[in-house]
Design an enzyme around this catalytic site. Structure first.
Site, PDB file in Angstrom:
ATOM      1  N   LYS A  89     -10.438  24.015   7.119  1.00 29.87           N
ATOM      2  CA  LYS A  89      -9.343  24.762   6.506  1.00 29.87           C
ATOM      3  C   LYS A  89      -9.875  25.824   5.535  1.00 29.87           C
ATOM      4  CE  LYS A  89      -7.414  20.862   5.218  1.00 29.87           C
ATOM      5  NZ  LYS A  89      -8.229  19.893   5.987  1.00 29.87           N
ATOM      6  N   GLU A 109     -19.390  -8.646  16.266  1.00 35.40           N
ATOM      7  CA  GLU A 109     -19.572  -7.374  16.986  1.00 35.40           C
ATOM      8  C   GLU A 109     -19.449  -7.594  18.493  1.00 35.40           C
ATOM      9  OE1 GLU A 109     -19.386  -4.797  15.252  1.00 35.40           O
ATOM     10  OE2 GLU A 109     -19.795  -5.738  13.313  1.00 35.40           O
TER      11      GLU A 109
HETATM   12  P1  ADP Z   1     -11.625  21.486   4.904  1.00 39.91           P
HETATM   13  O1  ADP Z   1     -11.301  22.652   4.025  1.00 39.91           O
HETATM   14  O2  ADP Z   1     -10.696  21.359   6.064  1.00 39.91           O
HETATM   15  O3  ADP Z   1     -11.788  20.179   4.181  1.00 39.91           O
HETATM   16  P2  ADP Z   1     -14.110  22.892   5.259  1.00 39.91           P
HETATM   17  O4  ADP Z   1     -13.622  24.200   5.732  1.00 39.91           O
HETATM   18  O5  ADP Z   1     -14.481  22.800   3.823  1.00 39.91           O
HETATM   19  O6  ADP Z   1     -13.047  21.745   5.600  1.00 39.91           O
HETATM   20  O7  ADP Z   1     -15.324  22.446   6.183  1.00 39.91           O
HETATM   21  C1  ADP Z   1     -16.540  21.957   5.650  1.00 39.91           C
HETATM   22  C2  ADP Z   1     -17.706  22.427   6.490  1.00 39.91           C
HETATM   23  O8  ADP Z   1     -17.669  21.837   7.785  1.00 39.91           O
HETATM   24  C3  ADP Z   1     -17.705  23.915   6.753  1.00 39.91           C
HETATM   25  O9  ADP Z   1     -18.314  24.624   5.720  1.00 39.91           O
HETATM   26  C4  ADP Z   1     -18.488  24.006   8.052  1.00 39.91           C
HETATM   27  O10 ADP Z   1     -19.867  23.953   7.817  1.00 39.91           O
HETATM   28  C5  ADP Z   1     -18.096  22.755   8.779  1.00 39.91           C
HETATM   29  N1  ADP Z   1     -16.969  23.000   9.689  1.00 39.91           N
HETATM   30  C6  ADP Z   1     -15.732  22.447   9.625  1.00 39.91           C
HETATM   31  N2  ADP Z   1     -14.950  22.886  10.637  1.00 39.91           N
HETATM   32  C7  ADP Z   1     -15.703  23.750  11.352  1.00 39.91           C
HETATM   33  C8  ADP Z   1     -15.468  24.550  12.522  1.00 39.91           C
HETATM   34  N3  ADP Z   1     -14.278  24.538  13.143  1.00 39.91           N
HETATM   35  N4  ADP Z   1     -16.473  25.311  12.988  1.00 39.91           N
HETATM   36  C9  ADP Z   1     -17.671  25.331  12.367  1.00 39.91           C
HETATM   37  N5  ADP Z   1     -17.954  24.615  11.270  1.00 39.91           N
HETATM   38  C10 ADP Z   1     -16.996  23.819  10.755  1.00 39.91           C
HETATM   39 ZN    ZN Z   2     -15.275  -5.568  12.956  1.00 37.49          ZN
END
Ligand code: ADP
Ligand code: ZN
Length: 493
Positions: free
Chosen positions: A112, A329
């Site tokens: 996001k 498990e």
């Molecule tokens: P949110 O705001 O939804 O919690 P973030 O945008 O902060 O998530 O995502 C954290 C990190 O995860 C990003 O900086 C990136 O490195 C990786 N990431 C998450 N979604 C994607 C995506 N769709 N494509 C590439 N990298 C992603």
């Molecule tokens: Zn379990």
């Protein structure tokens, strides 16, 4: 000789002087810091007057939509906003109203923040980021004044994207749970006032993120405010493949690594998890002085993200505990493989730093919709660990090791009856999260009944396959870890 000595002496003299100067400078800085800190603490935050510490501002964002893998719907949903910010006049000529606010909602780590940043990058707009929790203040009026400052800053920098992470911290339903903190209400009001006050030529879009859309105050998501809601969900198989490719771009991969296979093994992982997998794999490769990342490194990294690191010291685990874990498990495994026909890449009874005594890695069959039978069977898989414990060790000797399984099973049963309208007693109902509570006797009874019924079936199923359970458990006790090929042989599939 002599010459050298003098040099030495003079250098030590110099260094003494230098040391003294450095040392007094250090003390001076420490005193300055303490004084500054004190001053900041003494004043309510709104009076500190340093915007850069409240908000994270950046002008030339270099993140683009191409850096965000998957999330195609979300990107489509923001395309017109890019065009608008680039050429607002074109839109105004046609009298088009562009949304003032967008809410991106979905689980954490799904991209996001990344999307909001890429939106700013694509549109060439300034990016001003903050979090809802920054506005939660006990001082009177501070939250509201920070909101004013935030929008003031954006007006100066326009075109701009204001990004508010965790909007629920300020925008939660008012009066929910009887809390009704009046400071938070004022802050939320100020946010609404600012958004209502946007003029047509203020090229500012507010993007907010939350994990829970249904928790937001209705006033916030009304038309004219955050009226565009974009779901940002966990990535499907193809998106996981794309995300892995993005994060493998600058890393040397061995030829044997097939990222599509890795994507298959990482169901339920978010983009952040997947980025973590590639990063951890690289660290394992470096630690081993390897020139490339191999499958083994990726395997270890997946385990680490799912379960935590393997515990080095296992001396405090008794043989009995090991045995209980092995059967527990094995119980999950038998149901997953034989009843649910799921793939189980790994079963382990090595305890992890995340606190698990062992784990069964399951790759569920990915589908858009699950039938009622499939959901019930999935619950059976979760209860399989406890059921195996009861069968082997007796009702009196079951352990608390199943608590996480039970939690997930309860949640699934609850979803089935309160969201999917699949229970006979409750009928065709679907509630939003705030309306669901286990305090409600009808819901509690129905949940219990479903879980009891499935538990009995699970006991029967495992009893019927007790030889398979024994085979898996014994093999675990011998080698601690079993992979899918070995499992297939043990279960003779
Ligand atoms: P949110 O705001 O939804 O919690 P973030 O945008 O902060 O998530 O995502 C954290 C990190 O995860 C990003 O900086 C990136 O490195 C990786 N990431 C998450 N979604 C994607 C995506 N769709 N494509 C590439 N990298 C992603
Ligand atoms: Zn379990």
């Amino acid at each position: 000789m002599e010459h050298k000595v003098t040099i030495k002496e003079s250098s030590s003299l110099y260094s003494k002087i230098l040391n003294t100067i450095l040392f007094s400078m250090l003390i001076f800085f420490v005193i300055m810091l303490i004084a500054r800190y004190r001053k900041r603490e003494a004043l309510p935050a709104g009076f500190r007057g340093e915007t850069s510490e409240d908000f994270n501002e950046s002008k030339d964002i270099d993140v683009r939509f191409s850096d965000v893998a998957g999330n195609a719907e979300a990107k489509d949903n923001m395309q017109d906003i890019i065009e608008f910010l680039k050429d607002p006049d074109k839109f105004k000529k046609f009298g088009v109203k562009i949304p003032k606010g967008i809410i991106l909602y979905g689980p954490p780590g799904t991209g996001k923040t990344l999307l909001a940043k890429a939106l700013a990058g694509e549109a060439g707009a300034a990016f001003i980021a903050t979090s809802g929790s920054n506005f939660v203040e006990k001082y009177v009026g501070v939250g509201a004044s920070r909101i004013r400052k935030l929008f003031g800053e954006a007006r100066k920098k326009a075109p701009a994207i204001i990004f508010i992470d965790e909007i629920d911290a300020v925008g939660g339903k008012r009066g929910a749970e009887g809390s009704g903190n009046s400071e938070d209400a004022k802050t939320l009001n100020q946010l609404l006032v600012e958004m209502d006050g946007f003029k047509d030529d203020e090229n500012i879009i507010v993007v907010a993120a939350t994990n829970r859309l249904d928790m937001l105050d209705d006033a916030l998501i009304r038309a004219g405010r955050f009226d565009r809601h974009v779901m940002v969900g966990l990535p499907d198989l193809n998106s996981r493949y794309e995300i892995l490719k993005v994060h493998a771009k600058n890393k040397p991969l061995s030829e044997e690594v097939d990222l599509f296979q890795v994507a298959k093994q990482t169901v339920y992982m978010s983009g952040a998890d997947l980025s973590g997998v590639m990063n951890e794999a690289a660290i394992y490769a470096i630690k081993e002085d390897n020139l490339k990342i191999t499958l083994k490194h990726i395997d270890k990294a997946i385990n680490k993200i799912v379960a935590g690191d393997e515990k080095k010291d296992r001396s405090n685990i008794s043989d009995l505990e090991k045995k209980i874990t092995a059967y527990h498990e094995a119980g999950h495994t038998v149901i997953a493989k034989l009843l649910n026909k799921e793939s189980v890449p790994k079963v382990s009874i090595i305890p992890t730093t995340k606190g698990a005594a062992g784990y069964t890695l399951i790759n569920p069959n990915e589908k858009m919709f699950q039938t009622k039978t499939e959901i019930l069977n999935k619950i059976s898989g979760l209860l399989g660990g406890r059921a195996a414990e009861e069968i082997i060790f007796g009702k009196q000797n079951i352990t608390g090791g199943a608590s996480n399984d039970l939690q997930r099973a309860t949640k699934m049963a609850l979803t089935l009856i309160t969201k999917y309208g699949m229970s006979e007693k409750l009928g065709l109902v679907s509630f939003d999260d705030r309306e669901i509570s286990l305090q409600n006797e009808l819901i509690l009874n129905e949940t219990k009944q479903i879980l009891d019924k499935i538990y009995k079936k699970t006991l029967d199923y495992i009893l019927l396959n007790k030889d398979k359970l024994e085979a898996v458990a014994q093999s675990l006790l011998n080698s601690e870890i079993i992979n899918e090929n070995e499992l297939d042989i043990l279960l003779a599939i």
